[in-house]
Write a protein that holds these residues in place. Structure first.
Motif, PDB file in Angstrom:
ATOM      1  N   THR A  90       9.477   6.024  22.272  1.00  0.00           N
ATOM      2  CA  THR A  90      10.681   6.604  21.663  1.00  0.00           C
ATOM      3  C   THR A  90      11.202   5.687  20.561  1.00  0.00           C
ATOM      4  OG1 THR A  90      11.270   7.672  23.757  1.00  0.00           O
ATOM      5  CG2 THR A  90      13.003   7.473  22.101  1.00  0.00           C
ATOM      6  N   TYR A  91      11.237   4.394  20.841  1.00  0.00           N
ATOM      7  CA  TYR A  91      11.546   3.384  19.829  1.00  0.00           C
ATOM      8  C   TYR A  91      10.240   2.662  19.503  1.00  0.00           C
ATOM      9  CZ  TYR A  91      16.432   4.009  21.353  1.00  0.00           C
ATOM     10  OH  TYR A  91      17.665   4.519  21.676  1.00  0.00           O
ATOM     11  N   LYS A  92      10.042   2.327  18.240  1.00  0.00           N
ATOM     12  CA  LYS A  92       8.760   1.749  17.824  1.00  0.00           C
ATOM     13  C   LYS A  92       8.926   0.412  17.105  1.00  0.00           C
ATOM     14  CE  LYS A  92       6.063   6.006  17.484  1.00  0.00           C
ATOM     15  NZ  LYS A  92       7.008   6.839  18.248  1.00  0.00           N
ATOM     16  N   SER A  93       7.968  -0.468  17.338  1.00  0.00           N
ATOM     17  CA  SER A  93       7.895  -1.686  16.524  1.00  0.00           C
ATOM     18  C   SER A  93       7.313  -1.303  15.162  1.00  0.00           C
ATOM     19  CB  SER A  93       7.024  -2.738  17.209  1.00  0.00           C
ATOM     20  OG  SER A  93       5.712  -2.258  17.419  1.00  0.00           O
ATOM     21  N   ILE A  94       7.802  -1.960  14.124  1.00  0.00           N
ATOM     22  CA  ILE A  94       7.448  -1.576  12.759  1.00  0.00           C
ATOM     23  C   ILE A  94       6.763  -2.739  12.051  1.00  0.00           C
ATOM     24  CG2 ILE A  94       8.341  -0.748  10.547  1.00  0.00           C
ATOM     25  CD1 ILE A  94       8.638   1.263  12.811  1.00  0.00           C
ATOM     26  N   CYS A  95       5.699  -2.412  11.327  1.00  0.00           N
ATOM     27  CA  CYS A  95       4.948  -3.414  10.576  1.00  0.00           C
ATOM     28  C   CYS A  95       5.812  -3.956   9.431  1.00  0.00           C
ATOM     29  CB  CYS A  95       3.679  -2.786  10.018  1.00  0.00           C
ATOM     30  SG  CYS A  95       2.474  -3.970   9.377  1.00  0.00           S
ATOM     31  N   HIS A  96       5.788  -5.277   9.249  1.00  0.00           N
ATOM     32  CA  HIS A  96       6.538  -5.886   8.158  1.00  0.00           C
ATOM     33  C   HIS A  96       5.785  -7.097   7.617  1.00  0.00           C
ATOM     34  CE1 HIS A  96       7.889  -7.568  12.012  1.00  0.00           C
ATOM     35  NE2 HIS A  96       8.180  -8.691  11.384  1.00  0.00           N
ATOM     36  N   ARG A  97       6.232  -7.576   6.473  1.00  0.00           N
ATOM     37  CA  ARG A  97       5.579  -8.697   5.799  1.00  0.00           C
ATOM     38  C   ARG A  97       6.602  -9.413   4.930  1.00  0.00           C
ATOM     39  NH1 ARG A  97       1.976  -5.316   1.243  1.00  0.00           N
ATOM     40  NH2 ARG A  97       3.747  -4.732  -0.091  1.00  0.00           N
ATOM     41  N   VAL A  98       6.218 -10.587   4.445  1.00  0.00           N
ATOM     42  CA  VAL A  98       7.078 -11.338   3.528  1.00  0.00           C
ATOM     43  C   VAL A  98       6.277 -11.659   2.265  1.00  0.00           C
ATOM     44  CG1 VAL A  98       8.406 -13.444   3.159  1.00  0.00           C
ATOM     45  CG2 VAL A  98       8.410 -12.364   5.417  1.00  0.00           C
ATOM     46  N   LEU A  99       6.860 -11.350   1.120  1.00  0.00           N
ATOM     47  CA  LEU A  99       6.262 -11.685  -0.167  1.00  0.00           C
ATOM     48  C   LEU A  99       6.906 -12.972  -0.685  1.00  0.00           C
ATOM     49  CD1 LEU A  99       6.304  -8.181  -1.927  1.00  0.00           C
ATOM     50  CD2 LEU A  99       4.539  -9.154  -0.435  1.00  0.00           C
ATOM     51  N   PRO A 100       6.108 -13.897  -1.234  1.00  0.00           N
ATOM     52  CA  PRO A 100       6.701 -15.096  -1.831  1.00  0.00           C
ATOM     53  C   PRO A 100       7.386 -14.748  -3.149  1.00  0.00           C
ATOM     54  CG  PRO A 100       4.343 -15.077  -2.191  1.00  0.00           C
ATOM     55  CD  PRO A 100       4.645 -13.869  -1.346  1.00  0.00           C
ATOM     56  N   ASN A 101       8.175 -15.691  -3.644  1.00  0.00           N
ATOM     57  CA  ASN A 101       8.972 -15.433  -4.849  1.00  0.00           C
ATOM     58  C   ASN A 101       8.833 -16.620  -5.807  1.00  0.00           C
ATOM     59  OD1 ASN A 101      11.522 -15.273  -6.580  1.00  0.00           O
ATOM     60  ND2 ASN A 101      11.709 -13.405  -5.369  1.00  0.00           N
ATOM     61  N   LYS A 102       8.706 -16.324  -7.083  1.00  0.00           N
ATOM     62  CA  LYS A 102       8.545 -17.404  -8.073  1.00  0.00           C
ATOM     63  C   LYS A 102       9.884 -17.980  -8.542  1.00  0.00           C
ATOM     64  CE  LYS A 102       8.149 -14.277 -12.058  1.00  0.00           C
ATOM     65  NZ  LYS A 102       7.257 -13.856 -13.177  1.00  0.00           N
ATOM     66  N   ASN A 103      10.985 -17.352  -8.112  1.00  0.00           N
ATOM     67  CA  ASN A 103      12.298 -17.783  -8.598  1.00  0.00           C
ATOM     68  C   ASN A 103      13.073 -18.643  -7.610  1.00  0.00           C
ATOM     69  OD1 ASN A 103      12.088 -16.358 -11.093  1.00  0.00           O
ATOM     70  ND2 ASN A 103      12.525 -14.457  -9.979  1.00  0.00           N
ATOM     71  N   GLY A 104      12.582 -18.750  -6.387  1.00  0.00           N
ATOM     72  CA  GLY A 104      13.314 -19.556  -5.422  1.00  0.00           C
ATOM     73  C   GLY A 104      12.700 -19.482  -4.044  1.00  0.00           C
TER      74      GLY A 104
END
Length: 293
Positions: A221-235
């Motif tokens: 009924t409730y689901k775990s969701i795929c996620h990720r982190v992108l790096p950043n060139k500004n900080g």
């Protein structure tokens, strides 16, 4: 689309039913959502953020950029299994590893974990109630919950197109409560087949996402969701994620009230469906299961 916002203080008062409904939709349709008015001390959150940034700048940043992970940007072919991340894990309960974390943060991170545990317990109770379970069901199913805090910085990256800050994944545990950067973006969730960027935090909002064990306990009924982190060139991006997970010996299974009937004759279901077509399907499944007992 805007990420759902739950105002936790409204679980107590005239808007309780409306807020419970918003929470249920956020858990069932999104798997991640913002919390406001959550009760975690704002001064404590600000101090945590300041100390983590200070520790990174004083003790970690230089070492990270001289590490093997950082040197991969100069490789002809960048490996796909490297995360552009600088982090450590504080285990709060059942056994603390405070002696392993920087002295600068020991007292503060322990106090912060205690505050967030209270919030996680409130969420677990509200989620259980929304599912028609006893309010304490999820907490009891976790059987002496384990709690840890992952403190991370995603360093500024000169070539963010070459590497991932953190590769896509779902979280293994239960309820994850994230206090993140107010300036630098990077976190993305997979929503309806497309990556959806989570904006930097406004004020002291906390972002919640659900782990795999919540999906199992709620029978999907409730689901775990795929996620990720992108790096950043500004900080460099700050991330303080508290994991409210089942204890190591917890036996995880779907709540019996939420499971489908094991088997039934289709005509019997159709006969019942003809009188209950416009009711919620979960009610139909539960009633069919009860009839078959």
């Amino acid at each position: 689309m805007e990420i759902p916002m739950i105002k936790m203080d409204q679980l107590h008062g005239e808007k309780r039913s409306e807020t419970l409904s918003l929470l249920h939709n956020a858990c069932a349709q999104w798997g991640f959502f913002w919390l406001e008015n959550h009760g975690v001390d704002e001064d404590l959150m600000s101090k945590m953020k300041g100390l983590v940034n200070k520790h990174y700048e004083q003790d970690l940043e230089k070492n990270f950029y001289s590490s093997e992970n950082a040197k991969i940007l100069g490789c002809e072919k960048v490996p796909s299994n490297v995360d552009w991340e600088c982090s450590f894990m504080y285990r709060h309960q059942p056994e603390s590893n405070s002696h392993d974390i920087p002295e600068l943060l020991r007292a503060m991170v322990s106090e912060y974990a205690e505050e967030v545990i209270k919030l996680a317990e409130q969420l677990a109770a509200a989620m259980s109630e929304n599912l028609g379970l006893d309010k304490g069901y999820i907490e009891k199913a976790f059987s002496k919950p384990s709690v840890g805090v992952k403190v991370a910085k995603y360093p500024r990256c000169s070539h963010p197109e070459l590497v991932m800050g953190l590769r896509e994944h779902t979280d293994a545990g239960g309820i994850i409560l994230l206090f993140q950067d107010e300036l630098i973006p990077g976190l993305e969730f997979l929503k309806d087949g497309r990556w959806m960027a989570v904006p930097p935090t406004q004020g002291n909002r906390i972002l919640v996402n659900l782990g795999d064990q919540i999906e199992v306990i709620t029978n999907g009924t409730y689901k775990s969701i795929c996620h990720r982190v992108l790096p950043n060139k500004n900080g460099s991006r700050l991330s303080i994620a508290t994991f409210y997970n089942p204890g190591a010996d917890a036996i995880i299974c779907p709540a019996s009230k939420l499971t489908y009937p094991s088997q039934y004759r289709f005509q019997d279901y159709l006969d019942f469906y003809s009188t209950a077509k416009f009711t919620d399907k979960v009610f139909r499944f539960q009633t069919t299961k009860a009839i078959l007992k």
